[in-house]
Each structure stands twice: as C-alpha cells, then as structure tokens.
Design a protein around this motif. Structure first.
Motif, PDB file in Angstrom:
ATOM      1  N   ARG A 140       0.849  -1.185   0.000  1.00  0.00           N
ATOM      2  CA  ARG A 140       0.000   0.000   0.000  1.00  0.00           C
ATOM      3  C   ARG A 140       0.886   1.238   0.000  1.00  0.00           C
ATOM      4  O   ARG A 140       2.056   1.184   0.344  1.00  0.00           O
ATOM      5  N   VAL A 141       0.298   2.347  -0.414  1.00  0.00           N
ATOM      6  CA  VAL A 141       1.013   3.617  -0.405  1.00  0.00           C
ATOM      7  C   VAL A 141       0.545   4.398   0.816  1.00  0.00           C
ATOM      8  O   VAL A 141      -0.657   4.518   1.073  1.00  0.00           O
ATOM      9  N   HIS A 142       1.504   4.924   1.574  1.00  0.00           N
ATOM     10  CA  HIS A 142       1.203   5.718   2.765  1.00  0.00           C
ATOM     11  C   HIS A 142       2.115   6.948   2.748  1.00  0.00           C
ATOM     12  O   HIS A 142       3.340   6.806   2.715  1.00  0.00           O
ATOM     13  N   SER A 143       1.522   8.124   2.729  1.00  0.00           N
ATOM     14  CA  SER A 143       2.277   9.391   2.696  1.00  0.00           C
ATOM     15  C   SER A 143       3.309   9.414   1.569  1.00  0.00           C
ATOM     16  O   SER A 143       4.435   9.863   1.742  1.00  0.00           O
ATOM     17  N   GLY A 144       2.921   8.902   0.417  1.00  0.00           N
ATOM     18  CA  GLY A 144       3.785   8.933  -0.748  1.00  0.00           C
ATOM     19  C   GLY A 144       4.858   7.860  -0.792  1.00  0.00           C
ATOM     20  O   GLY A 144       5.670   7.838  -1.705  1.00  0.00           O
ATOM     21  N   ARG A 145       4.885   6.961   0.188  1.00  0.00           N
ATOM     22  CA  ARG A 145       5.881   5.884   0.230  1.00  0.00           C
ATOM     23  C   ARG A 145       5.183   4.543   0.062  1.00  0.00           C
ATOM     24  O   ARG A 145       4.100   4.331   0.595  1.00  0.00           O
ATOM     25  N   LEU A 146       5.822   3.636  -0.638  1.00  0.00           N
ATOM     26  CA  LEU A 146       5.286   2.287  -0.783  1.00  0.00           C
ATOM     27  C   LEU A 146       5.659   1.485   0.455  1.00  0.00           C
ATOM     28  O   LEU A 146       6.813   1.469   0.872  1.00  0.00           O
ATOM     29  N   LEU A 147       4.659   0.855   1.042  1.00  0.00           N
ATOM     30  CA  LEU A 147       4.862  -0.033   2.192  1.00  0.00           C
ATOM     31  C   LEU A 147       4.535  -1.452   1.751  1.00  0.00           C
ATOM     32  O   LEU A 147       3.511  -1.683   1.103  1.00  0.00           O
ATOM     33  N   LEU A 148       5.395  -2.382   2.100  1.00  0.00           N
ATOM     34  CA  LEU A 148       5.173  -3.798   1.783  1.00  0.00           C
ATOM     35  C   LEU A 148       5.222  -4.613   3.066  1.00  0.00           C
ATOM     36  O   LEU A 148       5.909  -4.264   4.019  1.00  0.00           O
ATOM     37  N   ARG A 149       4.468  -5.718   3.057  1.00  0.00           N
ATOM     38  CA  ARG A 149       4.569  -6.713   4.123  1.00  0.00           C
ATOM     39  C   ARG A 149       4.798  -8.041   3.427  1.00  0.00           C
ATOM     40  O   ARG A 149       4.172  -8.351   2.410  1.00  0.00           O
ATOM     41  N   PHE A 150       5.730  -8.821   3.963  1.00  0.00           N
ATOM     42  CA  PHE A 150       6.097 -10.097   3.356  1.00  0.00           C
ATOM     43  C   PHE A 150       5.537 -11.250   4.156  1.00  0.00           C
ATOM     44  O   PHE A 150       5.380 -11.159   5.383  1.00  0.00           O
ATOM     45  N   GLU A 151       5.224 -12.344   3.463  1.00  0.00           N
ATOM     46  CA  GLU A 151       4.750 -13.542   4.143  1.00  0.00           C
ATOM     47  C   GLU A 151       5.807 -13.994   5.137  1.00  0.00           C
ATOM     48  O   GLU A 151       7.004 -13.987   4.834  1.00  0.00           O
ATOM     49  N   GLY A 152       5.378 -14.346   6.342  1.00  0.00           N
ATOM     50  CA  GLY A 152       6.291 -14.829   7.371  1.00  0.00           C
ATOM     51  C   GLY A 152       6.921 -13.727   8.217  1.00  0.00           C
ATOM     52  O   GLY A 152       7.630 -14.021   9.174  1.00  0.00           O
ATOM     53  N   VAL A 153       6.687 -12.471   7.868  1.00  0.00           N
ATOM     54  CA  VAL A 153       7.211 -11.343   8.652  1.00  0.00           C
ATOM     55  C   VAL A 153       6.014 -10.675   9.310  1.00  0.00           C
ATOM     56  O   VAL A 153       5.208 -10.033   8.637  1.00  0.00           O
ATOM     57  N   HIS A 154       5.887 -10.853  10.638  1.00  0.00           N
ATOM     58  CA  HIS A 154       4.673 -10.414  11.318  1.00  0.00           C
ATOM     59  C   HIS A 154       4.889  -9.336  12.367  1.00  0.00           C
ATOM     60  O   HIS A 154       3.942  -8.902  12.995  1.00  0.00           O
ATOM     61  N   ASP A 155       6.161  -8.928  12.570  1.00  0.00           N
ATOM     62  CA  ASP A 155       6.393  -7.918  13.611  1.00  0.00           C
ATOM     63  C   ASP A 155       7.519  -6.974  13.199  1.00  0.00           C
ATOM     64  O   ASP A 155       8.196  -7.174  12.190  1.00  0.00           O
ATOM     65  N   ARG A 156       7.704  -5.951  14.001  1.00  0.00           N
ATOM     66  CA  ARG A 156       8.703  -4.928  13.716  1.00  0.00           C
ATOM     67  C   ARG A 156      10.125  -5.499  13.703  1.00  0.00           C
ATOM     68  O   ARG A 156      10.951  -5.119  12.877  1.00  0.00           O
ATOM     69  N   THR A 157      10.403  -6.441  14.599  1.00  0.00           N
ATOM     70  CA  THR A 157      11.743  -7.029  14.669  1.00  0.00           C
ATOM     71  C   THR A 157      12.090  -7.735  13.363  1.00  0.00           C
ATOM     72  O   THR A 157      13.180  -7.572  12.823  1.00  0.00           O
ATOM     73  N   GLY A 158      11.154  -8.512  12.844  1.00  0.00           N
ATOM     74  CA  GLY A 158      11.370  -9.204  11.572  1.00  0.00           C
ATOM     75  C   GLY A 158      11.531  -8.227  10.420  1.00  0.00           C
ATOM     76  O   GLY A 158      12.361  -8.426   9.528  1.00  0.00           O
ATOM     77  N   ALA A 159      10.747  -7.148  10.456  1.00  0.00           N
ATOM     78  CA  ALA A 159      10.835  -6.132   9.407  1.00  0.00           C
ATOM     79  C   ALA A 159      12.175  -5.412   9.456  1.00  0.00           C
ATOM     80  O   ALA A 159      12.814  -5.190   8.419  1.00  0.00           O
ATOM     81  N   GLU A 160      12.630  -5.057  10.649  1.00  0.00           N
ATOM     82  CA  GLU A 160      13.923  -4.362  10.802  1.00  0.00           C
ATOM     83  C   GLU A 160      15.083  -5.237  10.345  1.00  0.00           C
ATOM     84  O   GLU A 160      16.080  -4.733   9.835  1.00  0.00           O
TER      85      GLU A 160
END
Length: 187
Positions: A53-73
């Motif tokens: 999704r786009v939020h404030s002009g930036r593309l945000l993605l979520r990947f399968e198997g990544v469910h929290d901030r630690t995994g995203a970081e």
C-alpha cells in the motif's frame, strides 16, 4: 536476467510492514501481492509479498512470514530482485532497463566518441550514465532529454548533445563584466 526492483528501508509500525525505495518504473507489475523476489543478501529470501500500500507517498510492503517490527527491521537494506526475460522491453516508448544501456557506445551528435556506459547511477533527482572514456577516466552524463538525444539499441549507441564543459574543459563562462568591458572597447 535479474533486475533490482527495490531496496527495503526501515520498519513501519509493529505489524511487519517496511518502507521500500522503488527502483523500477513498473512497481505495480514487479511489487504486487504474490510476487516472489530474490534478495541480496541471498540469506534474507526469497521473499513473497503479502500486501502493499502507499502511505504518505511511500510504498509499504509486508512479506509472508514477517509479522512484527523485529522481523521487518532485520530486512533493512535488503535488495529485492526479480527475474526478467532479457528480451522483455519496458512498457513506455522512451524507457529502458539498465541492462539495455550498459555497454552502449556514447557519441556526440557530431560523431565524436565519448566512451562507453559502464553503469547507471539512480539519484533522487535524475539518473546518470557513468561513461568510461577511452583514456580510462569517467564522465557523468545526466540521462535527460536535453542531453541524451537518442538511444539506438540496434546500433548499440547513445547520442548526446552535451552542454559546454560536460565532457570537455571548454566551458563557456559569461558574465556581465565581460560584456561591459567589451562595450568599453567600442568607444
């Protein structure tokens, strides 16, 4: 052939979303839900896009198997890579993939040899050709319509109309003082 289509930025929120720096002119084609992407470093992937999704002009993605901030970081600065048929062309008429431009000969409109494109540098404001000259030095050519007059893939060349000083030392410097001095000579 593999193309880098994005670089993962920082985590966004607490549910595993990440910001991405898009490096493709076709994000809807390359970065849609369900897309499976190789990664650099390879140990981070492959990654499958769950949502985007786009939020404030930036593309945000979520990947399968990544469910929290630690995994995203943990994915921060990972490059996302897709496989592309080498014969595939971009949708736009005047658009090119980097691999199509690398190794093109660069010549001026007058036929003067400038060098060979060795790299495309993607900057926030514009793209630059990194051109290796015959003497081994490099020159940077902005990939803008005013300078790059023609890309001829069949002839494997890029024709440029460089402003003075871009590829040579003959920059023309004009000032109002020069004009005033030349006006004094006429008296």
């Amino acid at each position: 052939m593999q193309l880098v289509v994005a670089r993962i930025g920082r985590a966004h929120g607490i549910k595993g979303e990440v910001t991405v720096e898009v490096r493709t002119d076709e994000p809807e084609l390359r970065l849609g839900p369900g897309a499976v992407l190789a990664t650099d470093p390879p140990s981070a992937g492959p990654l499958t896009i769950a949502t985007g999704r786009v939020h404030s002009g930036r593309l945000l993605l979520r990947f399968e198997g990544v469910h929290d901030r630690t995994g995203a970081e943990a994915l921060r600065n990972t490059l996302l890579i897709t496989d592309v048929d080498p014969e595939e062309l971009p949708e736009g008429e005047d658009e090119y993939y980097d691999h199509q431009l690398i190794d093109l000969d660069v010549v001026t409109k007058d036929g003067e040899e400038v060098g060979r494109i060795t790299e495309i540098s993607h900057l926030p404001t514009q793209d630059l050709f990194v051109v290796e000259r015959p003497d081994g030095t490099e020159v940077f050519v902005p990939f803008v319509e005013e300078i790059v007059a023609e890309i001829d893939l069949e002839e494997q060349r890029a024709v440029i109309t460089p402003p003075p000083g871009l590829i040579d030392d003959r920059a023309e410097v004009a000032s109002s003082r020069d004009e005033a001095e030349s006006g004094d000579d006429a008296r």
